[in-house]
Design a protein around this motif. Structure first.
Motif, PDB file in Angstrom:
ATOM      1  N   ILE A 188       0.837  -1.203   0.000  1.00  0.00           N
ATOM      2  CA  ILE A 188       0.000   0.000   0.000  1.00  0.00           C
ATOM      3  C   ILE A 188       0.870   1.251   0.000  1.00  0.00           C
ATOM      4  O   ILE A 188       0.610   2.215  -0.721  1.00  0.00           O
ATOM      5  N   HIS A 189       1.927   1.201   0.793  1.00  0.00           N
ATOM      6  CA  HIS A 189       2.831   2.345   0.905  1.00  0.00           C
ATOM      7  C   HIS A 189       3.508   2.645  -0.434  1.00  0.00           C
ATOM      8  O   HIS A 189       3.590   3.803  -0.862  1.00  0.00           O
ATOM      9  N   GLN A 190       3.983   1.620  -1.098  1.00  0.00           N
ATOM     10  CA  GLN A 190       4.701   1.811  -2.357  1.00  0.00           C
ATOM     11  C   GLN A 190       3.781   2.269  -3.480  1.00  0.00           C
ATOM     12  O   GLN A 190       4.203   2.985  -4.386  1.00  0.00           O
ATOM     13  N   LYS A 191       2.520   1.886  -3.443  1.00  0.00           N
ATOM     14  CA  LYS A 191       1.563   2.303  -4.473  1.00  0.00           C
ATOM     15  C   LYS A 191       1.161   3.775  -4.322  1.00  0.00           C
ATOM     16  O   LYS A 191       0.839   4.445  -5.298  1.00  0.00           O
TER      17      LYS A 191
ATOM     18  N   THR B 210      14.537   6.626  -1.325  1.00  0.00           N
ATOM     19  CA  THR B 210      14.005   5.544  -2.158  1.00  0.00           C
ATOM     20  C   THR B 210      13.519   4.385  -1.294  1.00  0.00           C
ATOM     21  O   THR B 210      12.442   3.827  -1.519  1.00  0.00           O
ATOM     22  N   GLU B 211      14.285   4.045  -0.287  1.00  0.00           N
ATOM     23  CA  GLU B 211      13.908   2.952   0.609  1.00  0.00           C
ATOM     24  C   GLU B 211      12.598   3.247   1.342  1.00  0.00           C
ATOM     25  O   GLU B 211      11.810   2.338   1.618  1.00  0.00           O
ATOM     26  N   GLY B 212      12.372   4.496   1.652  1.00  0.00           N
ATOM     27  CA  GLY B 212      11.172   4.884   2.384  1.00  0.00           C
ATOM     28  C   GLY B 212       9.971   5.160   1.504  1.00  0.00           C
ATOM     29  O   GLY B 212       8.895   5.511   2.005  1.00  0.00           O
ATOM     30  N   GLY B 213      10.133   4.983   0.181  1.00  0.00           N
ATOM     31  CA  GLY B 213       9.016   5.209  -0.731  1.00  0.00           C
ATOM     32  C   GLY B 213       8.657   6.671  -0.900  1.00  0.00           C
ATOM     33  O   GLY B 213       7.527   7.010  -1.280  1.00  0.00           O
ATOM     34  N   LEU B 214       9.606   7.554  -0.647  1.00  0.00           N
ATOM     35  CA  LEU B 214       9.353   8.989  -0.786  1.00  0.00           C
ATOM     36  C   LEU B 214       9.326   9.367  -2.262  1.00  0.00           C
ATOM     37  O   LEU B 214      10.279   9.115  -2.987  1.00  0.00           O
TER      38      LEU B 214
ATOM     39  N   ILE C 116      -5.366   6.318   3.314  1.00  0.00           N
ATOM     40  CA  ILE C 116      -3.917   6.407   3.494  1.00  0.00           C
ATOM     41  C   ILE C 116      -3.281   7.129   2.313  1.00  0.00           C
ATOM     42  O   ILE C 116      -2.379   7.954   2.484  1.00  0.00           O
ATOM     43  N   ASP C 117      -3.771   6.857   1.106  1.00  0.00           N
ATOM     44  CA  ASP C 117      -3.276   7.555  -0.089  1.00  0.00           C
ATOM     45  C   ASP C 117      -3.448   9.067   0.042  1.00  0.00           C
ATOM     46  O   ASP C 117      -2.569   9.843  -0.351  1.00  0.00           O
ATOM     47  N   LYS C 118      -4.572   9.484   0.586  1.00  0.00           N
ATOM     48  CA  LYS C 118      -4.830  10.920   0.764  1.00  0.00           C
ATOM     49  C   LYS C 118      -3.851  11.533   1.765  1.00  0.00           C
ATOM     50  O   LYS C 118      -3.295  12.605   1.526  1.00  0.00           O
TER      51      LYS C 118
END
Length: 391
Positions: free
Chosen positions: A24-27, A63-67, A373-375
């Motif tokens: 979910i985080h990466q998407k 990058t590791e944190g999906g920022l 979460i996306d928001k």
């Protein structure tokens, strides 16, 4: 044997939950609206393109944190004024430009949501610019124009110090009786309107309560609080009261949650004052080196890490701020504004930009759905950015 049979399903469930959180985080498109690493880089001279052992940000850990997008804070303290502050702001922007030039395959400057989404598609960090402190424009509209042309996407109207046209949270609380004015002056209102015309977001973090409401009465576009928390949980003057949060939601803006321990945990400052008193001599020496007590304090905490670790609040308390504000004003008005590299302490587990997935994990535990979460992670900020820039 029976105990092992019970533990295995639990461990499997936890593993699947963590995997789900990571997916979910990466998407999601993750946007952090406030990071002070550029100010520090001028002193440390570190290469942010490579993994660093100190500090909270570099392109590897991002990058590791999906920022996906970082609004870099362009900041100087109140010791800078007319004749020096604007020049220092440009020096910091030059430093960010140089970082981008050295790492063209990893990071790119963007100015709107269209460019931001393209950067994400190209697997590059989208870099945006936020100027923290109205004193950096030195009371000049042409300086605002110049910074906007260089990429400024928000202007924090004040830092801790007031300007001649806007009063800060610190000064409205500690100097209220001696201030020449409260809130925005007529010129301050002109600046807000001009920022609206330029498509630059008005940032109300750091401003006083009177300035806050003057801004909302003046602006024609949604505002951003780039790094603030909930006053009801931690009654720090930098945090927003319930009525302010409700007014911000009515404006269509977004409050981006600050990770700094002092704004998260009301018990933090009494503990840290004892820590600073114990190491006063070292702090004084470091302040002379860094020319700023806040930057010196960050370094002091690195030097005495074992002691400073004991002062940090739990991650759950930060999540409490997010959940409280969501329940108060709705999920459409909350974002992430870490203040990484701008403070000496953050909740346990949040050591760098590599740790953002932990926030997603905690929100899932509370029952937050992926769309919400996306928001929080970026969607709300993109909405406000688009409303200001027109694209």
């Amino acid at each position: 044997m029976k105990r092992s049979l019970l533990i295995f399903p639990l461990l499997l469930a936890l593993k699947l939950s963590a995997q789900n959180a990571q997916q979910i985080h990466q998407k999601a498109i993750l946007i952090d609206t406030h990071n002070d690493v550029i100010s520090n880089e001028l002193i440390t001279k570190v290469d942010l393109g490579k993994r660093q052992n100190e500090g909270n940000f570099d392109l590897v850990r991002a990058t590791e944190g999906g920022l996906d997008a970082q609004i870099f804070s362009i900041w100087c303290g109140e010791s800078y004024g007319k004749g020096t502050a604007f020049a220092f702001a440009n020096r910091e922007i030059d430093s960010l430009y140089a970082l981008i030039k050295r790492n063209p395959d990893k990071i790119t400057l963007v100015r709107n949501t269209k460019e931001l989404k393209k950067a994400v598609a190209d697997k590059k960090l989208a870099a945006l610019i936020g100027v923290e402190g109205g004193h950096m424009v030195e009371d000049r509209m042409d300086y605002i124009d110049s910074l906007a042309k260089r990429g400024m996407r928000y202007l924090t109207l004040t830092w801790n110090n007031s300007t001649s046209w806007a009063t800060s949270a610190r000064d409205e609380v500690t100097k209220k009786d001696s201030l020449k004015h409260l809130g925005l002056t007529d010129y301050g209102k002109q600046i807000v309107k001009h920022l609206n015309e330029l498509g630059v977001m008005v940032d109300v973090s750091h401003v006083g309560e009177r300035t806050f409401y003057d801004v909302l009465a003046t602006t024609s576009k949604p505002v951003i609080a780039s790094h603030s928390c909930a006053y009801s949980i931690d009654p720090n003057r930098r945090n927003l009261k319930d009525d302010q949060l409700k007014a911000l939601a009515k404006n269509g803006g977004v409050v981006c949650i600050n990770f700094y321990s002092a704004f998260v945990d009301s018990s933090y400052m009494p503990k840290v004052l004892k820590f600073l008193a114990l190491h006063k001599a070292e702090l004084d020496s470091l302040t002379k080196v860094y020319h700023d007590v806040d930057l010196a304090n960050i370094r002091l905490n690195v030097m005495y890490k074992t002691e400073s670790e004991k002062l940090r609040p739990p991650l759950e308390l930060l999540i409490k701020h997010i959940d409280y504000i969501v329940k108060l004003i709705g999920v459409d008005y909350v974002g992430i504004g870490s203040d990484f590299d701008g403070a000496e302490s953050y909740p346990l587990g949040l050591d760098s930009v590599a740790d953002y997935p932990k926030i997603t994990e905690e929100l899932l535990k509370l029952g937050y759905k992926q769309k919400d979460i996306d928001k929080i992670l970026g969607g709300n900020v993109m909405r406000v950015l688009a409303a200001n820039t027109g694209k």
